[in-house]
Design an enzyme around this catalytic site. Structure first.
Site, short mmCIF file in Angstrom:
data_model
loop_
_atom_site.label_atom_id
_atom_site.label_comp_id
_atom_site.label_asym_id
_atom_site.label_seq_id
_atom_site.Cartn_x
_atom_site.Cartn_y
_atom_site.Cartn_z
N CYS A 119 0.81 -1.22 0.00
CA CYS A 119 0.00 0.00 0.00
C CYS A 119 0.84 1.27 0.00
CB CYS A 119 -0.93 0.01 1.20
SG CYS A 119 -1.84 -1.52 1.37
N HIS A 260 -3.78 6.49 3.37
CA HIS A 260 -4.13 5.21 2.78
C HIS A 260 -5.56 4.84 3.18
CE1 HIS A 260 -4.00 1.29 1.24
NE2 HIS A 260 -3.92 0.67 2.40
N ASN A 290 -10.07 -1.12 0.18
CA ASN A 290 -8.61 -0.97 0.18
C ASN A 290 -8.06 -1.47 -1.15
OD1 ASN A 290 -5.86 -1.18 0.57
ND2 ASN A 290 -5.99 -2.27 2.52
#
Ligand code: ACO
Length: 333
Positions: A119, A260, A290
């Site tokens: 990520c 994030h 996500n």
């Protein structure tokens, strides 16, 4: 690793994103596994996510996002000298997805390679390309975060399958002209002692693909969510604080934080610890879940295109992922 100054300033000249059409809602997931919309929304903030079509690969999504970014930057594919794709779901283990993107765009003057920092990958790419441009090695670079996480998701595991989605985001980096914005400070870090908290155990040299391994779902993402949660909050807060401090800014100077997009509770905790009001923190995870390396890139593009910040504003990007890895950037837009 950190830096504050460079001879040549580097700016973000354009952003782009691409999300697959197919929407998978929490209600639909609740038919497949023992979960509920209420649990997913309360624990994560996610309401739905996008799922790429069968023949739609990571490179296809990356190229679509890149085209949007190039258009906004007013550059043609042949102007690009460097393409870096951050992904944990490349089209194939080799060659790099960035090479497929180079061909799809027709950007044949560009050096192309992938990076794997989960990520945090898009912000790792930003720091690497900023430095390569400010050193004078390249003029224009394309950084892309792109993922087809649906291919590494265990759809029988309710603890993880509710979290992830597919998509891509991109940005064009180039030398700043006088009066333009710049990437003011960047930070990145990793802690390899915590690799076991978040991993895809199979598919590499340690555990090659076999029918047996696939039956055990070893080619899919596993995560110790609670442990990852704690480290994520601390590391993202520290990384964001470092770039804010190096930029010489204060919390009240920041127009927008783009964190994030993994969990709304993590985002709220970071906003709280950075003393930035929630309304200045950009959130879109309710729509996309996500998307790993793509998440900050997609959010940056959405915020940019919807006028969340304007030229001259101070924005902070911060991310965290498998590795464990983390990164942040302070940008004067
Ligand atoms: N539906 C219903 N119940 C569930 C579900 C679900 N989808 N998933 C888990 N549960 C249950 C568990 O079985 C557990 O039940 P028990 O108490 O009877 O054992 C209970 O809910 C609580 O589970 P936890 O895992 O403790 O839930 P938590 O509140 O920690 O939330 C989550 C889990 C959302 C994963 C959270 O820990 C998290 O967001 N972690 C960080 C994720 C992250 O930031 N990842 C980094 C980036 S990802 C990357 O790099 C690819």
């Amino acid at each position: 690793m950190s830096e504050t100054t460079s001879v040549i300033e580097v700016c973000i000249a354009g952003t782009g994103s691409y999300l697959p059409e197919n929407i998978l809602t929490n209600a639909e997931l609740a038919i497949r596994v023992d979960t509920s919309d209420e649990w997913i929304v309360t624990r994560t903030g996610i309401r739905e996510r996008r799922i790429a079509a069968e023949g739609e690969f990571t490179s296809h999504m990356a190229s679509k996002a890149a085209k949007n970014a190039l258009e906004q930057a007013g550059l043609a594919a042949e102007d690009i000298e460097l393409i870096v794709v951050a992904t944990i779901t490349p089209d194939t283990p080799t060659p790099a997805t960035a090479c497929h993107v180079q061909a799809q765009l027709g950007a044949f003057k560009a050096v192309a390679f992938d990076i794997s920092a989960a990520c945090a990958g898009f912000l790792y790419a930003m720091k690497i390309c900023k430095r390569l441009i400010s050193d004078g090695a390249f003029k224009n670079a394309l950084i892309i975060g792109a993922e087809k996480l649906s291919t590494v998701t265990n759809w029988e595991d309710r603890a993880t399958c509710v979290l992830f989605g597919d998509g891509a985001g991109a940005a064009v980096l180039r030398r700043s002209e006088p009066g333009e914005g710049s990437i003011v400070a960047t930070e990145m870090g990793a802690d390899g002692s915590l690799t076991h908290l978040l991993e895809i155990p199979g598919g590499g040299s340690a555990c090659p693909i076999t029918g047996e391994n696939v039956n055990k779902h070893l080619h899919t993402l596993t995560m110790q969510g609670k442990e990852v949660f704690k480290v994520a909050v601390n590391r993202m807060k520290e990384a964001a604080e470092k770039v804010i401090e190096r930029a010489g800014w204060h919390p009240e100077d920041i127009a927008c934080v783009i964190p994030h997009q993994a969990n709304l509770r993590i985002i709220d905790a970071i906003a709280d610890r950075l003393a930035v009001p929630n309304e200045r923190v950009f959130v879109n995870l309710h729509k996309y879940g996500n998307t790993s390396a793509a998440a900050v890139a997609i959010a940056l593009d959405e915020a940019n295109r919807t006028g969340v910040f304007k030229r001259g504003d101070h924005i902070v990007l911060v991310a965290f992922g498998a590795g464990l890895t983390w990164a942040a950037a302070a940008i004067r837009w």
